[in-house]
Scaffold this active site. Structure first.
Site, PDB file in Angstrom:
ATOM      1  CG  HIS A 124      -7.424   2.692  13.224  1.00 39.73           C
ATOM      2  ND1 HIS A 124      -7.909   3.674  12.387  1.00 39.73           N
ATOM      3  CD2 HIS A 124      -7.309   1.589  12.448  1.00 39.73           C
ATOM      4  CE1 HIS A 124      -8.087   3.171  11.166  1.00 39.73           C
ATOM      5  NE2 HIS A 124      -7.713   1.915  11.177  1.00 39.73           N
ATOM      6  N   GLY A 169     -12.237   2.570   2.484  1.00 38.29           N
ATOM      7  CA  GLY A 169     -12.868   1.576   3.343  1.00 38.29           C
ATOM      8  C   GLY A 169     -14.230   2.036   3.827  1.00 38.29           C
ATOM      9  CE  LYS A 200      -8.413   7.843   7.658  1.00 37.07           C
ATOM     10  NZ  LYS A 200      -8.587   7.207   6.342  1.00 37.07           N
ATOM     11  CG  ASN A 208      -1.870   1.129   1.306  1.00 36.62           C
ATOM     12  OD1 ASN A 208      -1.486   2.286   1.169  1.00 36.62           O
ATOM     13  ND2 ASN A 208      -3.130   0.831   1.528  1.00 36.62           N
ATOM     14  N   GLY A 242       0.220   4.390   0.248  1.00 39.81           N
ATOM     15  CA  GLY A 242      -0.096   5.352   1.306  1.00 39.81           C
ATOM     16  C   GLY A 242       0.557   4.970   2.622  1.00 39.81           C
ATOM     17  CG  ASP A 252      -4.671  -7.748  10.133  1.00 36.64           C
ATOM     18  OD1 ASP A 252      -4.761  -7.543   8.910  1.00 36.64           O
ATOM     19  OD2 ASP A 252      -5.408  -8.544  10.727  1.00 36.64           O
TER      20      ASP A 252
END
Length: 200
Positions: free
Chosen positions: A183, A156, A178, A13, A15, A72
């Site tokens: 998280h 997502g 953000k 990914n 990003g 994850d």
């Protein structure tokens, strides 16, 4: 000038690669996506985020011989007993589709008054494939599931994830906003604190 320590990221990914490189820059680490080093995707058979992240990190370290970082993460919904959880990316089946995942989530939440949910991220850093003491950190972002999508940013489940304190969905937040509630950012901050203590 010292050579940067290479770390393989158990992801392709772009990003994530950019984000991790930026946040780990003070440690003179260079984060390389596993695809550039010929690492195939690792199976993720476990029911917890931590176990899947650990499996991905060990897999990437085993093949490359480098320290490896894996994350994850996913969405957990109270009314759905924590689902979609580790299946967040493939909630509506293959091929992966954010749109179909969001449709399935709304369908599964039909008639539910408890809309509470949270994003969860587990990060694992191993120095070697058989590292007996992997660095493990996690982060949580709480919110509620909307009845209809709002905003077109993020990815997502962000258009359905509402933050009452900000009066916005995560898809309506700027990248800076953000990052303050994310998280993954919270988990990485904890991991950085561990790195300061133990080193790599």
């Amino acid at each position: 000038m010292a050579t940067k320590q290479k770390i393989v990221l158990a992801s392709n990914n772009a990003g994530k690669v950019k984000e991790f490189n930026h946040l780990l820059a003070p440690f003179d680490f260079e984060v390389i996506p596993q695809g550039e080093l010929g690492v195939p995707e690792c199976p993720e058979p476990f029911t917890t985020f931590v176990e899947n992240a650990l499996a991905k990190a060990r897999h990437a370290a085993q093949i490359t011989g480098l320290p490896a970082l894996a994350d994850d993460s996913g969405l957990c919904v109270h009314a759905l007993s924590g689902a979609p959880g580790v299946l967040s990316a493939r909630f509506a089946g293959e091929p992966k589709s954010d749109a179909r995942n969001n449709e399935k989530l709304l369908a599964d939440m039909q008639g539910q008054t408890d809309r509470r949910a949270w994003y969860y991220a587990a990060l694992v850093l191993v120095r070697a494939a058989n590292d007996p003491q992997p660095l493990i950190a996690d982060g949580v972002c709480t919110g509620d599931i909307l009845l209809t999508p709002q905003g077109d940013g993020g990815f997502g489940y962000d258009p359905l994830f509402w933050r009452a304190d900000l009066q916005k969905s995560v898809a309506q937040l700027s990248a800076t906003e953000k990052a303050t509630i994310s998280h993954r950012a919270k988990a990485l901050q904890k991991l950085i604190e561990q790195l300061k203590e133990t080193g790599l």
